[in-house]
Design an enzyme around this catalytic site. Structure first.
Site, PDB file in Angstrom:
ATOM      1  N   THR A  27       0.869  -1.133  -0.024  1.00  0.00           N
ATOM      2  CA  THR A  27      -0.065  -0.026   0.052  1.00  0.00           C
ATOM      3  C   THR A  27       1.122   1.198  -0.003  1.00  0.00           C
ATOM      4  OG1 THR A  27      -1.836  -1.076   1.046  1.00  0.00           O
ATOM      5  CG2 THR A  27      -1.696   1.211   1.392  1.00  0.00           C
ATOM      6  N   THR A 101       1.444  -4.689   4.167  1.00  0.00           N
ATOM      7  CA  THR A 101       1.194  -4.924   5.822  1.00  0.00           C
ATOM      8  C   THR A 101       0.761  -6.354   5.689  1.00  0.00           C
ATOM      9  OG1 THR A 101      -0.922  -3.884   5.389  1.00  0.00           O
ATOM     10  CG2 THR A 101       1.079  -2.573   6.567  1.00  0.00           C
ATOM     11  N   ASP A 102       0.280  -6.712   4.623  1.00  0.00           N
ATOM     12  CA  ASP A 102      -0.883  -8.256   4.809  1.00  0.00           C
ATOM     13  C   ASP A 102       0.028  -9.379   5.172  1.00  0.00           C
ATOM     14  OD1 ASP A 102      -2.916  -6.429   3.904  1.00  0.00           O
ATOM     15  OD2 ASP A 102      -3.222  -7.646   1.917  1.00  0.00           O
TER      16      ASP A 102
HETATM   17  N1  GLU Z   1      -3.082  -3.287   3.362  1.00  0.00           N
HETATM   18  C1  GLU Z   1      -2.246  -3.915   2.742  1.00  0.00           C
HETATM   19  C2  GLU Z   1      -0.851  -2.954   2.824  1.00  0.00           C
HETATM   20  O1  GLU Z   1      -0.791  -2.110   3.804  1.00  0.00           O
HETATM   21  C3  GLU Z   1      -2.370  -4.382   1.313  1.00  0.00           C
HETATM   22  C4  GLU Z   1      -1.639  -4.746   0.224  1.00  0.00           C
HETATM   23  C5  GLU Z   1      -0.254  -5.545   0.519  1.00  0.00           C
HETATM   24  O2  GLU Z   1      -0.233  -6.094   1.443  1.00  0.00           O
HETATM   25  O3  GLU Z   1       0.280  -5.531  -0.294  1.00  0.00           O
HETATM   26  O4  GLU Z   1      -0.069  -2.843   2.020  1.00  0.00           O
END
Ligand code: GLU
Length: 336
Positions: A27, A101-102
Protein backbone atom coordinates in the site's frame (compact mmCIF):
# COMPACT_ATOMS: atom_id res chain seq x y z
CA UNK A 1 12.97 -1.30 -12.39
CA UNK A 2 15.67 -2.27 -9.92
CA UNK A 3 18.21 0.49 -9.42
CA UNK A 4 21.12 -0.40 -7.27
CA UNK A 5 23.37 1.99 -5.43
CA UNK A 6 25.55 0.47 -2.74
CA UNK A 7 25.63 2.40 0.47
CA UNK A 8 29.22 3.55 0.73
CA UNK A 9 30.33 6.79 2.29
CA UNK A 10 30.23 9.72 -0.12
CA UNK A 11 33.16 11.58 1.41
CA UNK A 12 35.11 12.15 4.59
CA UNK A 13 33.21 15.37 5.39
CA UNK A 14 29.87 13.59 5.33
CA UNK A 15 28.98 12.49 8.84
CA UNK A 16 25.49 11.24 8.11
CA UNK A 17 24.83 7.52 8.58
CA UNK A 18 24.04 5.40 5.53
CA UNK A 19 20.53 4.02 5.19
CA UNK A 20 19.66 1.52 2.47
CA UNK A 21 16.02 1.03 1.47
CA UNK A 22 14.62 -2.03 -0.27
CA UNK A 23 11.08 -1.67 -1.59
CA UNK A 24 8.82 -4.62 -2.37
CA UNK A 25 5.48 -2.92 -3.09
CA UNK A 26 2.40 -2.82 -0.84
CA UNK A 27 0.00 0.00 0.00
CA UNK A 28 2.87 2.40 0.68
CA UNK A 29 3.70 2.10 -3.04
CA UNK A 30 0.14 2.33 -4.35
CA UNK A 31 -1.68 4.97 -6.42
CA UNK A 32 -5.15 5.12 -7.97
CA UNK A 33 -5.42 3.92 -11.56
CA UNK A 34 -6.78 6.27 -14.21
CA UNK A 35 -10.14 4.45 -14.39
CA UNK A 36 -12.21 5.76 -11.53
CA UNK A 37 -13.33 3.01 -9.19
CA UNK A 38 -10.60 0.55 -10.14
CA UNK A 39 -8.79 0.97 -6.84
CA UNK A 40 -5.15 1.55 -5.96
CA UNK A 41 -2.33 -0.59 -7.35
CA UNK A 42 1.42 -0.91 -6.78
CA UNK A 43 2.98 2.02 -8.67
CA UNK A 44 5.86 3.67 -6.79
CA UNK A 45 9.35 2.21 -6.60
CA UNK A 46 11.95 2.81 -3.92
CA UNK A 47 13.14 6.13 -5.35
CA UNK A 48 9.59 7.54 -5.51
CA UNK A 49 8.99 6.48 -1.92
CA UNK A 50 12.18 8.17 -0.78
CA UNK A 51 11.38 11.33 -2.78
CA UNK A 52 8.00 11.57 -1.05
CA UNK A 53 9.69 11.60 2.36
CA UNK A 54 12.39 14.31 2.06
CA UNK A 55 12.98 14.34 5.83
CA UNK A 56 14.78 10.98 5.48
CA UNK A 57 17.67 12.77 3.79
CA UNK A 58 18.04 15.02 6.83
CA UNK A 59 19.00 12.08 9.04
CA UNK A 60 20.86 9.81 6.61
CA UNK A 61 22.46 9.38 3.22
CA UNK A 62 19.92 7.26 1.41
CA UNK A 63 20.38 4.56 -1.18
CA UNK A 64 17.27 2.89 -2.54
CA UNK A 65 16.51 -0.23 -4.50
CA UNK A 66 13.21 -1.64 -5.84
CA UNK A 67 13.24 -5.41 -5.51
CA UNK A 68 9.62 -5.90 -6.52
CA UNK A 69 6.39 -3.96 -6.94
CA UNK A 70 3.45 -6.08 -5.89
CA UNK A 71 0.75 -6.73 -3.37
CA UNK A 72 2.38 -8.61 -0.52
CA UNK A 73 0.22 -11.72 -0.98
CA UNK A 74 2.47 -12.46 -3.97
CA UNK A 75 5.80 -12.32 -2.17
CA UNK A 76 7.85 -15.51 -2.10
CA UNK A 77 10.17 -16.93 0.56
CA UNK A 78 12.88 -16.90 -2.10
CA UNK A 79 12.50 -13.12 -2.49
CA UNK A 80 12.94 -12.55 1.24
CA UNK A 81 15.94 -14.90 1.18
CA UNK A 82 17.46 -12.90 -1.67
CA UNK A 83 16.82 -9.66 0.21
CA UNK A 84 18.66 -11.10 3.24
CA UNK A 85 21.54 -12.23 1.04
CA UNK A 86 21.88 -8.71 -0.36
CA UNK A 87 21.48 -7.12 3.05
CA UNK A 88 24.39 -9.18 4.38
CA UNK A 89 26.61 -7.86 1.59
CA UNK A 90 25.88 -4.16 2.25
CA UNK A 91 28.11 -1.89 4.24
CA UNK A 92 25.80 0.69 5.78
CA UNK A 93 24.36 1.79 9.12
CA UNK A 94 20.78 0.65 8.68
CA UNK A 95 18.46 -1.18 6.30
CA UNK A 96 14.76 -0.49 5.77
CA UNK A 97 12.33 -2.72 3.88
CA UNK A 98 9.00 -1.36 2.64
CA UNK A 99 6.27 -3.81 1.73
CA UNK A 100 2.57 -4.57 2.07
CA UNK A 101 1.26 -5.01 5.57
CA UNK A 102 -0.80 -8.11 4.75
CA UNK A 103 2.22 -10.42 4.99
CA UNK A 104 4.69 -8.17 6.77
CA UNK A 105 4.70 -10.27 9.93
CA UNK A 106 5.60 -13.37 7.92
CA UNK A 107 8.30 -11.66 5.86
CA UNK A 108 9.87 -10.02 8.92
CA UNK A 109 9.80 -13.34 10.77
CA UNK A 110 11.49 -15.17 7.90
CA UNK A 111 14.07 -12.37 7.60
CA UNK A 112 14.76 -12.63 11.33
CA UNK A 113 15.65 -16.32 10.85
CA UNK A 114 17.98 -15.60 7.92
CA UNK A 115 19.60 -12.30 8.84
CA UNK A 116 21.47 -11.59 12.07
CA UNK A 117 22.76 -8.11 11.28
CA UNK A 118 24.39 -5.73 11.91
CA UNK A 119 23.19 -3.37 10.57
CA UNK A 120 19.59 -3.54 11.82
CA UNK A 121 16.88 -4.34 9.28
CA UNK A 122 13.47 -2.73 9.81
CA UNK A 123 10.26 -3.61 7.96
CA UNK A 124 7.61 -0.95 7.49
CA UNK A 125 4.71 0.00 5.22
CA UNK A 126 1.40 1.80 5.33
CA UNK A 127 -2.21 1.05 6.10
CA UNK A 128 -3.36 3.97 3.92
CA UNK A 129 -2.05 4.62 0.42
CA UNK A 130 -0.17 7.91 -0.21
CA UNK A 131 -3.16 9.73 -1.77
CA UNK A 132 -5.57 8.90 1.09
CA UNK A 133 -6.34 11.43 3.82
CA UNK A 134 -4.20 10.67 6.87
CA UNK A 135 -1.80 8.50 4.89
CA UNK A 136 0.59 6.94 7.39
CA UNK A 137 3.44 5.84 5.12
CA UNK A 138 5.62 8.90 5.53
CA UNK A 139 5.50 8.84 9.34
CA UNK A 140 6.20 5.10 9.30
CA UNK A 141 9.20 5.62 7.01
CA UNK A 142 10.73 8.16 9.38
CA UNK A 143 10.09 6.02 12.47
CA UNK A 144 11.52 2.95 10.71
CA UNK A 145 14.56 4.91 9.50
CA UNK A 146 15.32 6.12 13.03
CA UNK A 147 15.00 2.55 14.31
CA UNK A 148 17.21 1.17 11.54
CA UNK A 149 19.90 3.67 12.52
CA UNK A 150 19.80 2.56 16.17
CA UNK A 151 22.11 -0.32 16.93
CA UNK A 152 20.77 -1.80 20.18
CA UNK A 153 17.50 -3.32 18.96
CA UNK A 154 16.68 -6.70 17.39
CA UNK A 155 18.56 -7.52 14.17
CA UNK A 156 15.17 -7.49 12.42
CA UNK A 157 12.15 -5.55 13.61
CA UNK A 158 8.82 -4.24 12.32
CA UNK A 159 7.93 -0.60 12.83
CA UNK A 160 4.41 0.73 12.33
CA UNK A 161 2.55 3.54 14.06
CA UNK A 162 5.59 4.59 16.12
CA UNK A 163 5.93 1.16 17.71
CA UNK A 164 8.81 -1.27 17.30
CA UNK A 165 7.77 -4.92 17.23
CA UNK A 166 9.77 -8.14 17.43
CA UNK A 167 9.07 -10.40 14.43
CA UNK A 168 8.49 -13.43 16.69
CA UNK A 169 5.47 -11.84 18.35
CA UNK A 170 3.99 -9.26 16.04
CA UNK A 171 0.75 -9.81 14.16
CA UNK A 172 -1.54 -7.74 11.99
CA UNK A 173 -4.66 -7.38 14.10
CA UNK A 174 -6.92 -5.06 12.12
CA UNK A 175 -7.71 -4.69 8.43
CA UNK A 176 -7.69 -0.89 8.34
CA UNK A 177 -6.64 0.74 11.61
CA UNK A 178 -3.25 2.47 11.48
CA UNK A 179 -2.59 0.80 14.84
CA UNK A 180 -3.09 -2.58 13.17
CA UNK A 181 0.10 -4.19 14.43
CA UNK A 182 0.24 -5.68 17.89
CA UNK A 183 2.48 -8.08 19.79
CA UNK A 184 -0.09 -9.81 21.99
CA UNK A 185 2.26 -11.80 24.20
CA UNK A 186 4.77 -9.17 25.16
CA UNK A 187 3.84 -5.83 23.60
CA UNK A 188 6.19 -3.74 21.45
CA UNK A 189 9.93 -3.88 22.13
CA UNK A 190 10.21 -0.13 21.72
CA UNK A 191 8.66 3.16 20.69
CA UNK A 192 9.62 6.22 18.71
CA UNK A 193 8.77 9.45 20.52
CA UNK A 194 9.76 12.96 19.40
CA UNK A 195 12.40 11.45 17.15
CA UNK A 196 13.89 9.34 19.95
CA UNK A 197 14.04 5.56 19.70
CA UNK A 198 13.36 3.91 23.04
CA UNK A 199 14.19 0.20 23.00
CA UNK A 200 13.80 -2.54 25.61
CA UNK A 201 16.65 -5.08 25.62
CA UNK A 202 16.10 -8.22 23.51
CA UNK A 203 18.02 -11.49 23.25
CA UNK A 204 19.48 -12.14 19.77
CA UNK A 205 17.26 -14.63 17.92
CA UNK A 206 18.67 -17.88 16.45
CA UNK A 207 19.55 -17.60 12.75
CA UNK A 208 19.99 -20.16 9.98
CA UNK A 209 21.82 -20.45 6.68
CA UNK A 210 19.82 -19.46 3.61
CA UNK A 211 18.56 -22.69 2.01
CA UNK A 212 18.68 -23.38 -1.72
CA UNK A 213 14.98 -24.26 -1.45
CA UNK A 214 12.22 -24.06 1.12
CA UNK A 215 10.23 -27.23 1.77
CA UNK A 216 6.47 -27.17 1.08
CA UNK A 217 4.62 -27.10 4.42
CA UNK A 218 0.82 -26.98 4.72
CA UNK A 219 -1.13 -25.09 7.37
CA UNK A 220 -4.57 -26.32 8.38
CA UNK A 221 -6.81 -24.98 11.15
CA UNK A 222 -9.07 -27.03 13.37
CA UNK A 223 -12.69 -26.05 12.70
CA UNK A 224 -15.87 -27.34 14.24
CA UNK A 225 -17.71 -30.26 12.63
CA UNK A 226 -14.89 -30.94 10.15
CA UNK A 227 -14.89 -34.25 8.30
CA UNK A 228 -11.12 -33.91 7.93
CA UNK A 229 -11.05 -34.62 4.19
CA UNK A 230 -8.45 -31.91 3.64
CA UNK A 231 -6.11 -33.67 6.10
CA UNK A 232 -6.38 -36.78 3.91
CA UNK A 233 -4.85 -34.90 0.97
CA UNK A 234 -1.67 -33.77 2.74
CA UNK A 235 0.56 -36.77 1.98
CA UNK A 236 -0.61 -37.31 -1.60
CA UNK A 237 -0.17 -33.59 -2.34
CA UNK A 238 3.53 -33.93 -1.60
CA UNK A 239 3.85 -31.72 1.45
CA UNK A 240 7.05 -32.23 3.43
CA UNK A 241 5.43 -31.05 6.66
CA UNK A 242 2.17 -29.91 8.22
CA UNK A 243 1.25 -27.33 10.83
CA UNK A 244 -2.14 -27.78 12.45
CA UNK A 245 -3.71 -24.88 14.31
CA UNK A 246 -5.65 -26.62 17.05
CA UNK A 247 -8.52 -25.26 19.09
CA UNK A 248 -7.54 -23.50 22.32
CA UNK A 249 -4.29 -24.73 23.82
CA UNK A 250 -3.83 -27.29 21.01
CA UNK A 251 -6.83 -29.60 20.62
CA UNK A 252 -8.58 -31.31 17.71
CA UNK A 253 -11.48 -33.74 17.36
CA UNK A 254 -10.85 -37.47 17.91
CA UNK A 255 -11.35 -38.06 14.19
CA UNK A 256 -8.74 -35.48 13.18
CA UNK A 257 -6.37 -36.77 15.88
CA UNK A 258 -6.29 -40.20 14.18
CA UNK A 259 -5.60 -38.58 10.81
CA UNK A 260 -2.78 -36.50 12.35
CA UNK A 261 -1.23 -39.62 13.87
CA UNK A 262 -1.08 -41.22 10.41
CA UNK A 263 0.46 -38.08 8.88
CA UNK A 264 2.97 -37.65 11.72
CA UNK A 265 4.18 -41.21 11.10
CA UNK A 266 5.37 -40.01 7.66
CA UNK A 267 6.22 -36.28 7.86
CA UNK A 268 6.86 -33.66 10.58
CA UNK A 269 3.63 -32.30 12.09
CA UNK A 270 3.60 -29.21 14.31
CA UNK A 271 0.87 -28.41 16.82
CA UNK A 272 0.08 -24.67 17.02
CA UNK A 273 -3.04 -22.89 18.23
CA UNK A 274 -5.65 -21.01 16.25
CA UNK A 275 -5.93 -18.64 19.23
CA UNK A 276 -4.09 -15.36 18.76
CA UNK A 277 -2.03 -15.39 21.95
CA UNK A 278 -0.62 -17.87 24.45
CA UNK A 279 1.30 -21.15 24.36
CA UNK A 280 0.24 -24.52 23.11
CA UNK A 281 -0.07 -26.74 26.22
CA UNK A 282 1.99 -29.88 26.73
CA UNK A 283 0.74 -31.59 29.88
CA UNK A 284 -2.72 -30.49 30.99
CA UNK A 285 -5.51 -32.09 28.97
CA UNK A 286 -5.62 -35.89 28.76
CA UNK A 287 -8.60 -36.67 26.50
CA UNK A 288 -8.29 -38.02 22.96
CA UNK A 289 -7.41 -35.21 20.57
CA UNK A 290 -6.03 -32.98 23.33
CA UNK A 291 -2.38 -31.95 23.54
CA UNK A 292 -1.01 -34.91 25.56
CA UNK A 293 -2.56 -37.35 23.08
CA UNK A 294 -1.33 -35.36 20.07
CA UNK A 295 2.22 -35.03 21.37
CA UNK A 296 2.24 -38.79 22.10
CA UNK A 297 1.20 -39.29 18.47
CA UNK A 298 4.40 -37.50 17.38
CA UNK A 299 3.30 -33.90 16.93
CA UNK A 300 5.75 -31.21 18.06
CA UNK A 301 4.45 -28.16 19.97
CA UNK A 302 4.89 -24.68 18.47
CA UNK A 303 4.98 -23.01 21.89
CA UNK A 304 3.97 -19.38 21.44
CA UNK A 305 4.70 -19.28 17.70
CA UNK A 306 1.63 -18.69 15.55
CA UNK A 307 0.74 -21.37 13.02
CA UNK A 308 1.87 -19.23 10.11
CA UNK A 309 5.25 -18.50 11.67
CA UNK A 310 5.66 -22.17 12.67
CA UNK A 311 5.03 -23.05 9.02
CA UNK A 312 7.82 -20.70 7.88
CA UNK A 313 10.25 -22.10 10.44
CA UNK A 314 9.50 -25.72 9.52
CA UNK A 315 9.74 -24.93 5.82
CA UNK A 316 13.18 -23.41 6.38
CA UNK A 317 14.48 -26.25 8.59
CA UNK A 318 13.24 -28.96 6.23
CA UNK A 319 14.65 -26.98 3.28
CA UNK A 320 18.05 -27.00 4.97
CA UNK A 321 17.70 -30.80 5.43
CA UNK A 322 18.79 -30.55 9.04
CA UNK A 323 19.40 -34.04 10.48
CA UNK A 324 17.35 -33.30 13.60
CA UNK A 325 14.44 -31.08 12.59
CA UNK A 326 12.73 -31.42 16.01
CA UNK A 327 15.74 -30.11 17.86
CA UNK A 328 16.16 -27.20 15.44
CA UNK A 329 12.47 -26.32 15.60
CA UNK A 330 12.38 -26.51 19.39
CA UNK A 331 15.53 -24.37 19.67
CA UNK A 332 13.62 -21.46 18.10
CA UNK A 333 10.37 -22.19 19.95
CA UNK A 334 12.23 -21.98 23.27
CA UNK A 335 13.50 -18.55 22.29
CA UNK A 336 10.00 -17.16 21.79
N1 GLU B 1 -3.11 -3.32 3.41
C1 GLU B 1 -2.07 -3.92 2.66
C2 GLU B 1 -0.83 -3.03 2.69
O1 GLU B 1 -0.67 -2.38 3.62
C3 GLU B 1 -2.56 -4.32 1.33
C4 GLU B 1 -1.59 -4.65 0.27
C5 GLU B 1 -0.42 -5.52 0.57
O2 GLU B 1 -0.29 -6.13 1.63
O3 GLU B 1 0.44 -5.57 -0.31
O4 GLU B 1 0.03 -2.89 1.90
Amino acid sequence: MAQHKLCVKHGVMNQKPQLHIFSLGGTISMAPTLDAGSGVRPTFGAHDIVAAAPELAEIADISAESLSLKGSANLLFSEIAELCRRAASLSCSGIMVTQGTDTMEECAFLASLLYGGPPPMVFTGAMRSPAQPGADGRANLMAAALTALTSNGPAVSLVMNDEIHHPFYVTKSHTSNVAAFQSPIRGPVGQITEGNVILHPVQPAPTFDIPDEFAPVALLPAVLNDDGNLFDTILSAGYAGLVVEGFGAGHVSEQIAEKLAAIAAKIPVILASRVRAGSVFERTYGYRGAEIDLLNKGLVPAGRLSGRKARILLSLILGLEKPDWRQEFTRVVKHV
